[in-house]
Design a protein around this motif. Structure first.
Motif, PDB file in Angstrom:
ATOM      1  N   LEU A 202       0.814  -1.207   0.000  1.00 32.16           N
ATOM      2  CA  LEU A 202       0.000   0.000   0.000  1.00 32.16           C
ATOM      3  C   LEU A 202       0.851   1.262   0.000  1.00 32.16           C
ATOM      4  O   LEU A 202       0.505   2.248  -0.662  1.00 32.16           O
ATOM      5  N   ASP A 203       1.962   1.238   0.722  1.00 32.49           N
ATOM      6  CA  ASP A 203       2.824   2.424   0.750  1.00 32.49           C
ATOM      7  C   ASP A 203       3.269   2.805  -0.663  1.00 32.49           C
ATOM      8  O   ASP A 203       3.229   3.979  -1.040  1.00 32.49           O
ATOM      9  N   LYS A 204       3.647   1.818  -1.456  1.00 30.16           N
ATOM     10  CA  LYS A 204       4.066   2.079  -2.825  1.00 30.16           C
ATOM     11  C   LYS A 204       2.909   2.602  -3.663  1.00 30.16           C
ATOM     12  O   LYS A 204       3.076   3.527  -4.480  1.00 30.16           O
ATOM     13  N   GLN A 205       1.709   2.027  -3.461  1.00 29.25           N
ATOM     14  CA  GLN A 205       0.539   2.498  -4.191  1.00 29.25           C
ATOM     15  C   GLN A 205       0.258   3.973  -3.898  1.00 29.25           C
ATOM     16  O   GLN A 205      -0.033   4.762  -4.809  1.00 29.25           O
ATOM     17  N   LEU A 206       0.336   4.333  -2.623  1.00 30.08           N
ATOM     18  CA  LEU A 206       0.068   5.723  -2.246  1.00 30.08           C
ATOM     19  C   LEU A 206       1.091   6.674  -2.839  1.00 30.08           C
ATOM     20  O   LEU A 206       0.748   7.745  -3.351  1.00 30.08           O
ATOM     21  N   ARG A 207       2.353   6.283  -2.781  1.00 29.31           N
ATOM     22  CA  ARG A 207       3.401   7.163  -3.306  1.00 29.31           C
ATOM     23  C   ARG A 207       3.310   7.302  -4.823  1.00 29.31           C
ATOM     24  O   ARG A 207       3.687   8.329  -5.389  1.00 29.31           O
ATOM     25  N   THR A 208       2.788   6.278  -5.484  1.00 27.29           N
ATOM     26  CA  THR A 208       2.559   6.379  -6.926  1.00 27.29           C
ATOM     27  C   THR A 208       1.464   7.400  -7.226  1.00 27.29           C
ATOM     28  O   THR A 208       1.602   8.243  -8.115  1.00 27.29           O
ATOM     29  N   VAL A 209       0.396   7.334  -6.466  1.00 30.40           N
ATOM     30  CA  VAL A 209      -0.731   8.241  -6.670  1.00 30.40           C
ATOM     31  C   VAL A 209      -0.377   9.675  -6.302  1.00 30.40           C
ATOM     32  O   VAL A 209      -0.743  10.633  -7.008  1.00 30.40           O
ATOM     33  N   PHE A 210       0.359   9.834  -5.198  1.00 31.79           N
ATOM     34  CA  PHE A 210       0.647  11.168  -4.684  1.00 31.79           C
ATOM     35  C   PHE A 210       2.063  11.638  -5.044  1.00 31.79           C
ATOM     36  O   PHE A 210       2.682  12.409  -4.313  1.00 31.79           O
ATOM     37  N   GLU A 211       2.555  11.167  -6.161  1.00 35.41           N
ATOM     38  CA  GLU A 211       3.806  11.661  -6.751  1.00 35.41           C
ATOM     39  C   GLU A 211       4.977  11.550  -5.772  1.00 35.41           C
ATOM     40  O   GLU A 211       5.718  12.508  -5.531  1.00 35.41           O
ATOM     41  N   GLY A 212       5.131  10.370  -5.212  1.00 34.35           N
ATOM     42  CA  GLY A 212       6.253  10.083  -4.336  1.00 34.35           C
ATOM     43  C   GLY A 212       6.050  10.436  -2.884  1.00 34.35           C
ATOM     44  O   GLY A 212       6.934  10.179  -2.049  1.00 34.35           O
ATOM     45  N   GLU A 213       4.892  10.996  -2.549  1.00 33.91           N
ATOM     46  CA  GLU A 213       4.630  11.421  -1.177  1.00 33.91           C
ATOM     47  C   GLU A 213       3.450  10.655  -0.583  1.00 33.91           C
ATOM     48  O   GLU A 213       2.779   9.882  -1.278  1.00 33.91           O
ATOM     49  N   LEU A 214       3.210  10.883   0.697  1.00 38.50           N
ATOM     50  CA  LEU A 214       2.055  10.315   1.387  1.00 38.50           C
ATOM     51  C   LEU A 214       0.993  11.395   1.570  1.00 38.50           C
ATOM     52  O   LEU A 214       1.297  12.592   1.514  1.00 38.50           O
ATOM     53  N   PRO A 215      -0.262  11.018   1.787  1.00 34.30           N
ATOM     54  CA  PRO A 215      -1.329  12.018   1.920  1.00 34.30           C
ATOM     55  C   PRO A 215      -1.165  12.880   3.164  1.00 34.30           C
ATOM     56  O   PRO A 215      -0.697  12.415   4.218  1.00 34.30           O
ATOM     57  N   THR A 216      -1.556  14.142   3.041  1.00 39.32           N
ATOM     58  CA  THR A 216      -1.500  15.046   4.190  1.00 39.32           C
ATOM     59  C   THR A 216      -2.719  14.887   5.095  1.00 39.32           C
ATOM     60  O   THR A 216      -2.655  15.231   6.282  1.00 39.32           O
ATOM     61  N   VAL A 217      -3.824  14.400   4.529  1.00 39.30           N
ATOM     62  CA  VAL A 217      -5.053  14.210   5.304  1.00 39.30           C
ATOM     63  C   VAL A 217      -5.651  12.847   4.963  1.00 39.30           C
ATOM     64  O   VAL A 217      -5.772  12.503   3.780  1.00 39.30           O
ATOM     65  N   ILE A 218      -6.008  12.107   6.001  1.00 38.59           N
ATOM     66  CA  ILE A 218      -6.698  10.832   5.816  1.00 38.59           C
ATOM     67  C   ILE A 218      -8.050  10.894   6.513  1.00 38.59           C
ATOM     68  O   ILE A 218      -8.134  11.246   7.693  1.00 38.59           O
ATOM     69  N   PHE A 219      -9.103  10.565   5.780  1.00 44.17           N
ATOM     70  CA  PHE A 219     -10.428  10.345   6.358  1.00 44.17           C
ATOM     71  C   PHE A 219     -10.661   8.839   6.389  1.00 44.17           C
ATOM     72  O   PHE A 219     -10.681   8.200   5.334  1.00 44.17           O
ATOM     73  N   ASP A 220     -10.831   8.260   7.569  1.00 43.93           N
ATOM     74  CA  ASP A 220     -11.148   6.844   7.639  1.00 43.93           C
ATOM     75  C   ASP A 220     -12.632   6.690   7.945  1.00 43.93           C
ATOM     76  O   ASP A 220     -13.106   7.049   9.024  1.00 43.93           O
ATOM     77  N   ALA A 221     -13.374   6.164   6.968  1.00 42.66           N
ATOM     78  CA  ALA A 221     -14.819   6.001   7.093  1.00 42.66           C
ATOM     79  C   ALA A 221     -15.208   4.533   7.145  1.00 42.66           C
ATOM     80  O   ALA A 221     -16.325   4.167   6.789  1.00 42.66           O
ATOM     81  N   THR A 222     -14.274   3.684   7.598  1.00 37.39           N
ATOM     82  CA  THR A 222     -14.512   2.240   7.576  1.00 37.39           C
ATOM     83  C   THR A 222     -15.157   1.704   8.843  1.00 37.39           C
ATOM     84  O   THR A 222     -15.901   0.730   8.801  1.00 37.39           O
ATOM     85  N   GLY A 223     -14.827   2.293   9.997  1.00 41.03           N
ATOM     86  CA  GLY A 223     -15.243   1.688  11.258  1.00 41.03           C
ATOM     87  C   GLY A 223     -14.504   0.396  11.533  1.00 41.03           C
ATOM     88  O   GLY A 223     -14.960  -0.446  12.307  1.00 41.03           O
TER      89      GLY A 223
END
Length: 324
Positions: A202-223
């Protein structure tokens, strides 16, 4: 709530004819007896589209025939939080259809102060205002700025609502889920939003999407305990986590990691009157579009025979509504 006749109406109440009630995850859990915040028996329903049938003698600004929804949160005591405007999380808060009988009945009476006019919107839109207001409240809690990059974990109705509200801030958004058909729905509804199917890298997936970085804000709506705890690993240094969903139990995290990243952790509960008003205006302006969100419809008199179908994975449920 009962089928009170107009003669039984309190001066500050209105009598409402229920038109539609949307079904949320809370209702689905409660129907199966797995909602820990319920006492039984209970009439469900808190996502309401209604029409005003009668107004109490002291009610102003509302009239017979008006379309409306209800703010389904009632504070029994004006405690410290309520006095500060946090009407969504007072210590004596009760929720319609959760702690007291709800709107899955032909008529309900409700306090006029908790009724929001929705004239100009259709009943489908109106029945979705409450979950969209919850999402709007979560986005407001995050304090988004245009430079933020956002990960929404959970592509259910609340997660989708977060996307619908957050995209108006002009931020880059990705949605993470375990279920491909929910991600497909997001792709079709919001083509500009990236989607991520959970994998071991998942870390690699996120960095691919966010151009090498991680998100600044996470909303977790899973419970989901596992998902919520993992969010501390997924957010960037100096980032913010907003827990929109909840479970019964404790959230654990590595304190050095939390401290090292200087993470801001926030909860988001329910919604306020201003969130309802905001969503109503966004629906009227077309800035939020609810088309295709309702994937299942059940007639009120057929609910007993069809409610169980909503749990079937092959139904690809996004949102169900009960038609009266």
């Amino acid at each position: 709530m009962t089928k009170e006749k107009p003669s039984d109406l309190k001066p500050d109440n209105v009598l409402l004819k229920i038109k539609k009630v949307s079904i949320c995850g809370t209702d689905l859990h409660a129907y199966k007896g797995k909602q820990p915040f319920f006492t039984y028996p209970r009439i469900l329903g808190h996502e309401v589209s209604a029409e005003i049938v009668t107004v109490g003698s002291e009610v102003e600004g509302l009239k017979v025939g008006d379309k409306c929804t209800v703010e389904p949160y009632r504070n029994l005591v004006a405690d410290q939080a309520v006095r500060k405007g946090k009407t969504n999380c007072g210590s004596s808060l009760t929720v319609l259809g959760v702690h007291e009988d709800g709107a899955m009945q032909e008529y309900i009476t409700y306090k006029a102060s908790h009724v929001h006019l929705t004239n100009g919107l259709d009943d489908d839109q109106i029945s979705l205002i409450e979950p969209l207001a919850i999402a709007a409240h979560a986005v407001d809690r995050a304090g988004l700025i245009a430079a933020d990059t956002v990960l929404v974990v959970g592509a259910g109705p609340i997660g989708i609502g977060v996307v619908a509200n957050a995209r108006l801030m002009g931020v880059k958004i990705a949605v993470l889920d375990l279920v491909q058909n929910r991600l497909d729905f997001v792709n079709n509804k919001f083509p500009e939003v990236e989607t991520i199917l959970l994998s071991e890298d998942l870390d690699k997936q996120l960095r691919t999407v966010f151009e090498g970085e991680l998100p600044t804000v996470i909303f977790d709506a899973t419970g989901s305990k596992r998902s919520m705890e993992n969010s501390f690993n997924l957010v960037t240094h100096g980032g913010t986590i907003v827990f929109v969903g909840l479970f019964v139990g404790a959230v654990s995290f590595d304190n050095p990691n939390f401290h090292r990243k200087e993470i801001t952790l926030k909860a988001s509960r329910n919604a306020t009157a201003s969130d309802f008003k905001k969503v109503i205006n966004l629906l009227r302006s077309g800035d939020i579009n609810t088309e295709e969100l309702i994937t299942h419809r059940i007639a009120f008199d057929q609910m007993k025979d069809n409610f169980d179908t909503l749990y079937q994975a092959d139904q690809n449920l996004i949102k169900a509504v009960v038609n009266f």
